[in-house]
Design an enzyme around this catalytic site. Sequence first.
Site, PDB file in Angstrom:
ATOM      1  N   ARG A   1      40.140 -59.167-130.981  1.00 32.92           N
ATOM      2  CA  ARG A   1      40.821 -58.267-130.038  1.00 32.92           C
ATOM      3  C   ARG A   1      39.836 -57.596-129.084  1.00 32.92           C
ATOM      4  O   ARG A   1      38.779 -57.120-129.521  1.00 32.92           O
ATOM      5  CB  ARG A   1      41.591 -57.201-130.814  1.00 32.92           C
ATOM      6  CG  ARG A   1      42.135 -56.097-129.934  1.00 32.92           C
ATOM      7  CD  ARG A   1      43.011 -55.142-130.677  1.00 32.92           C
ATOM      8  NE  ARG A   1      42.332 -54.304-131.632  1.00 32.92           N
ATOM      9  CZ  ARG A   1      41.612 -53.218-131.332  1.00 32.92           C
ATOM     10  NH1 ARG A   1      41.408 -52.865-130.066  1.00 32.92           N
ATOM     11  NH2 ARG A   1      41.058 -52.500-132.283  1.00 32.92           N
TER      12      ARG A   1
ATOM     13  N   HIS B   1      34.467 -53.378-136.748  1.00 30.59           N
ATOM     14  CA  HIS B   1      33.962 -52.514-135.662  1.00 30.59           C
ATOM     15  C   HIS B   1      32.466 -52.331-135.861  1.00 30.59           C
ATOM     16  O   HIS B   1      32.019 -51.989-136.966  1.00 30.59           O
ATOM     17  CB  HIS B   1      34.673 -51.164-135.696  1.00 30.59           C
ATOM     18  CG  HIS B   1      34.480 -50.372-134.446  1.00 30.59           C
ATOM     19  ND1 HIS B   1      33.258 -49.857-134.059  1.00 30.59           N
ATOM     20  CD2 HIS B   1      35.355 -50.012-133.473  1.00 30.59           C
ATOM     21  CE1 HIS B   1      33.391 -49.221-132.905  1.00 30.59           C
ATOM     22  NE2 HIS B   1      34.656 -49.296-132.532  1.00 30.59           N
TER      23      HIS B   1
ATOM     24  N   GLU C   1      34.286 -50.052-122.010  1.00 29.66           N
ATOM     25  CA  GLU C   1      34.044 -50.462-123.412  1.00 29.66           C
ATOM     26  C   GLU C   1      33.641 -51.932-123.440  1.00 29.66           C
ATOM     27  O   GLU C   1      33.780 -52.642-122.437  1.00 29.66           O
ATOM     28  CB  GLU C   1      35.290 -50.199-124.270  1.00 29.66           C
ATOM     29  CG  GLU C   1      35.539 -48.709-124.468  1.00 29.66           C
ATOM     30  CD  GLU C   1      36.652 -48.388-125.458  1.00 29.66           C
ATOM     31  OE1 GLU C   1      37.121 -49.286-126.173  1.00 29.66           O
ATOM     32  OE2 GLU C   1      37.049 -47.215-125.505  1.00 29.66           O
TER      33      GLU C   1
ATOM     34  N   ARG D   1      33.276 -57.129-129.552  1.00 29.24           N
ATOM     35  CA  ARG D   1      32.931 -56.621-130.889  1.00 29.24           C
ATOM     36  C   ARG D   1      32.439 -57.674-131.868  1.00 29.24           C
ATOM     37  O   ARG D   1      31.575 -57.413-132.688  1.00 29.24           O
ATOM     38  CB  ARG D   1      34.175 -55.979-131.506  1.00 29.24           C
ATOM     39  CG  ARG D   1      34.340 -54.602-131.027  1.00 29.24           C
ATOM     40  CD  ARG D   1      35.472 -53.913-131.699  1.00 29.24           C
ATOM     41  NE  ARG D   1      35.734 -52.775-130.841  1.00 29.24           N
ATOM     42  CZ  ARG D   1      36.851 -52.111-130.779  1.00 29.24           C
ATOM     43  NH1 ARG D   1      37.842 -52.441-131.558  1.00 29.24           N
ATOM     44  NH2 ARG D   1      36.993 -51.108-129.971  1.00 29.24           N
TER      45      ARG D   1
ATOM     46  N   HIS E   1      38.166 -53.162-139.319  1.00 23.70           N
ATOM     47  CA  HIS E   1      38.791 -52.267-138.348  1.00 23.70           C
ATOM     48  C   HIS E   1      40.181 -52.711-137.931  1.00 23.70           C
ATOM     49  O   HIS E   1      41.068 -51.883-137.767  1.00 23.70           O
ATOM     50  CB  HIS E   1      37.868 -52.208-137.128  1.00 23.70           C
ATOM     51  CG  HIS E   1      38.288 -51.238-136.075  1.00 23.70           C
ATOM     52  ND1 HIS E   1      38.371 -49.881-136.310  1.00 23.70           N
ATOM     53  CD2 HIS E   1      38.651 -51.418-134.760  1.00 23.70           C
ATOM     54  CE1 HIS E   1      38.748 -49.265-135.193  1.00 23.70           C
ATOM     55  NE2 HIS E   1      38.933 -50.176-134.253  1.00 23.70           N
TER      56      HIS E   1
END
Length: 524
Positions: A367, A233, A118, A273, A332
Amino acid sequence: MAPVEQPLDLLVIGSGVAGLSAAVLAADLGLVVGVVTKGQLEQTTTRWAQGGVAAVLSGDPDSTDLHLADTLAAGVGLCDEKAVRVLVDEGPGRVLDLIARGAVFDRDETGKLLLAQEGGHSTARVVHAGGAATGVEIERALVAAVKATATELRENHFVTDLVVEDGRCVGVQVLDQHGENHQVRAPQVLLAAGGAGQLFAVTTNPLEATGDGVAMALRAGVAVADVEFVQFHPTALHHDRMPRPLLSEALRGHGALLRDRDGESFVDELAPRDVVSRAMTQRMFDQEAEHLWLDATGLASFSTRFPTIAADLEKLGLDPAKDWLPVAPAAHYLCGGVVTDLQGASSLPGLWAAGEVACVGVHGANRLASNSLLDGMVYGARVVEAVAAGKDGPEATGPLAALLTPQETPRPGVKKLSVCFPAMTGSDDPQGLRKELQQTMTRYAGVVRNENSLTEAVTRINALAVRCPKATDSPAAAETANLITLATALVVAALTRQESRGAHTRQDFLATDPAFALRLVVNA
Ligand code: SIN
């Protein structure tokens, strides 16, 4: 299970991954533990988590040092390194504990755990379940485990406030399903009440994510930090449905591409992100587009690797083998929250916090993907181990260290925020007010902000507060009041942070400023 009147050792507020990991371990360790949750046990944001859990469960090329480095890089200078070290070192063991409790993760034909890549991760290290239904599986396993213990469970009990006596938290005030107000008391209370995606009009979070835990901590004078960092997100499906259907980051990890209106690529799909969401927002602005595209047409075996996403898309008439999927960023994850030490103790003796409601310093300004379930497992368990060991109050470790130094010495890494919280005395429909607040936050305090927009947000939030009923009137009123309380702190923090860092982008201060390598703390 019907509530039993038994003196509790530990009361857990919330039933997501942090709360239930804690409750199950507490029962194992012989503590009498109660869980209070405002809906059914399963009604949590954890259930909606897709991609998985990042943890170093394989050897070379991965290592906990690499996971640490990736997490610190994504957090843009605001992570607490010791807290991240705990996260990455203890994480793999907590995942194995969960497997031992019955959670089933995806494996290859030889039985090896499958690992996904990811954004922001140097290598594939994300374990997953049901393709991209990891939260559902974790919640299922934990709910089964918690129901099998002698734990006291109170569903449909809305916690309206912390009860504070003589400078310590001694329980909570609840509004039960019959509209009765009463107290549940315990010597130790763990806040694991989740995040606040419902602050925004476009979110991946369920209706329950209304910032209740952070708001009640703010009202009780507990230190709260980093709330200006709301992660958006990048790839929520652009569709009327709310919460927005998430198209897991694991799709990009598997090779799905972002394309603009003209079909051009414009960003590294595997950047963290904040970087991807910012690039998308800019591109949408430049092209006057409401959304961009995720091109997953090149992915082999979409429906076997991502069966739940494939089924969802089919219901919406989209075929990922042929169609580009319309996507836009959506609120998100709240990176900040109740400031804790490395065991999860808050600034208020008797009160602990873990999971999205907490700020233990593992996320910093942004995060890292799939670190949230991990955070809940690791720090929920640490709270229980500390309580079982007789720890009874905060220590000067983690982000709390900077607050527990004597008042007269300068506090490194912290700036105190003064926030004037508006009183709520109105009688308007709280659901309508929630919608107005969401429009305000999305328009004036969303992915990009500036001084004018945030000042406008303050004015509008104050006007909404005047019309909002008291929190004790009903759960709906309490949720809207909580959102307004948290929104107030968020916009003050966002106004004060005159720089761009991680998930906080100021159009009028686009650079990251080393002078702001600090936490903005309310109730410091
Ligand atoms: C996703 O699957 O993209 C979401 C996982 C996360 O929030 O870390």
